[in-house]
Design an enzyme around this catalytic site. Structure first.
Site, short mmCIF file in Angstrom:
data_model
loop_
_atom_site.label_atom_id
_atom_site.label_comp_id
_atom_site.label_asym_id
_atom_site.label_seq_id
_atom_site.Cartn_x
_atom_site.Cartn_y
_atom_site.Cartn_z
N ARG A 81 0.85 -1.20 0.00
CA ARG A 81 0.00 0.00 0.00
C ARG A 81 0.89 1.24 0.00
O ARG A 81 2.12 1.15 -0.03
CB ARG A 81 -0.90 0.00 1.23
N LEU A 139 -15.18 0.14 -0.06
CA LEU A 139 -14.04 -0.16 -0.94
C LEU A 139 -12.97 0.91 -0.75
O LEU A 139 -13.25 2.01 -0.29
CB LEU A 139 -14.48 -0.21 -2.40
N ASP A 140 -11.74 0.57 -1.08
CA ASP A 140 -10.67 1.55 -0.95
C ASP A 140 -9.86 1.61 -2.23
O ASP A 140 -10.20 0.97 -3.23
CB ASP A 140 -9.80 1.26 0.27
N SER A 141 -8.78 2.40 -2.17
CA SER A 141 -8.02 2.64 -3.39
C SER A 141 -7.41 1.36 -3.95
O SER A 141 -7.16 1.27 -5.16
CB SER A 141 -6.92 3.67 -3.14
N ASP A 200 -8.89 -1.32 -4.31
CA ASP A 200 -9.93 -1.98 -5.09
C ASP A 200 -10.06 -1.41 -6.50
O ASP A 200 -10.75 -2.00 -7.34
CB ASP A 200 -11.27 -1.88 -4.36
#
Lengths: 258, 90
Positions: free
Chosen positions: A111, B38-40, B42
């Site tokens: 991330r 959902l997040d980045s 995804d």
């Protein structure tokens, strides 16, 4: 009283050794090792950075093994050539487990936040880590393909975040799409015990039995259209890791733990 | 040629399956981050599932980064599908 003293002793020893190793690594080990690899051993910048990071994980894991029981199984499943390694994720410690594997030329898809860690971030950039949050799908797949074609192992945590309750979360598609596209297998990696040792949100190291199991490499099966089916591969890898976590997968190969 | 309603239903079904969501939750005003969780990370999966479901090429299209809600996504994929049906861009 005894359990408390044991816990306190474990944490004092662990954090003392961890802080000592990290400070030593920041200076002088990292710059000396990096330039030695670059200019004496003639390694390229990416490989030199990966070796420095891998060695840090390796020695940190060795420290862990002074304090905790750690076993490593399935080393015979590490291919001779590049592959993806997909692991479940329970703890901050999980990335360090890769330091116990004979995969020095390894990089990670991560991330965004690790790219903000002081001292570590420049090495990550050099080592070619993929930022799975900011790269678009095409850039992620192209970047991953380039790494794999160059002979690097690529490690991913398909859940994208640490499990809060030990259960497996939803697996993200990117790594499996990459595997199918490049026709390069995935080695599922099952990590258990780290969530007990150092769960999300905690800084207290607890006694645990950490077990790292590499499972046989798998490739994307052919889909209905005859093309590699990344979705089926993702399902298969998740099932393999889930079975291993549940203790139903057979142990593979020799145990290298302490 | 697929109707807009067919495109929307197909998109909703594909996304619900991919992200383990309830199809009923795929309302046009639902925000991916705030309402659907959902997040980045995804975003990569979203592109992959849309490309495979509709056979369109999204690649590095910057417009995908502007999608915030299910309705945005419907409008985007309808436009993509219409452009595809109209033939290759010159």
């Amino acid at each position: 009283m005894w359990p408390f003293l044991r816990l306190a002793g474990l944490n004092i020893v662990f954090y003392f050794l961890f802080a000592g190793l990290t400070l030593l690594y920041i200076f002088p080990v990292t710059p000396l090792m990096y330039f030695w690899l670059r200019y004496a051993k003639k390694k390229n910048a990416a490989l030199a950075a990966r070796l420095v990071i891998w060695a840090y994980g390796h020695y940190w894991s060795r420290i862990l093994r002074l304090c905790q029981k750690v076993t490593l199984e399935g080393l015979e499943h590490v291919p001779d050539t590049a592959c993806l390694v997909a692991a479940n994720h329970q703890s901050f410690f999980d990335p360090y487990c890769f330091g116990l594997l004979p995969m020095e030329n390894i990089t990670f898809a991560v991330r965004s936040w690790p790219f903000r860690i002081p001292f570590y971030a420049p090495l990550m950039y050099k080592a070619g880590y993929l930022n799975a949050e900011t790269l678009g799908a095409e850039e992620f797949l192209l970047g991953g393909e380039k790494l794999l074609r160059s002979g690097a192992f690529l490690a991913v945590f398909p859940e994208g975040t640490r499990s809060r309750d030990g259960s497996l979360g939803r697996f993200r598609a990117g790594a499996f799409e990459l595997s199918a596209r490049c026709d390069i297998p995935v080695v599922p990696m099952c990590i258990s015990g780290t969530g007990t040792m150092l769960p999300p949100g905690s800084f207290v190291i607890r006694p645990a039995y950490v077990r790292i199991t590499l499972l046989p490499p798998v490739s994307a099966p052919a889909g209905p259209d005859g093309r590699p089916d990344a979705r089926a591969l993702r399902k298969l890898v998740k099932e393999m890791i889930a079975s291993c976590l549940a203790g139903t997968a057979p142990a593979h190969g020799s145990t290298v733990g302490c | 040629m697929m109707t807009e309603q067919e495109i929307i239903e197909k998109a909703n079904a594909a996304l619900a399956e991919e992200f383990e969501l309830d199809v009923e939750a795929m309302r046009p005003e639902a925000l991916f981050k705030e309402d659907l969780g959902l997040d980045s990370l995804d975003a990569v999966d979203m592109v992959i599932v849309l490309e495979q479901t509709f056979g369109v090429k999204i690649g590095k299209d910057p417009a995908i980064a502007q999608i915030r809600s299910v309705g945005d996504l419907h409008a985007y994929i309808i436009a993509k599908k219409r452009a595809q049906e109209a033939g290759p861009a010159v």
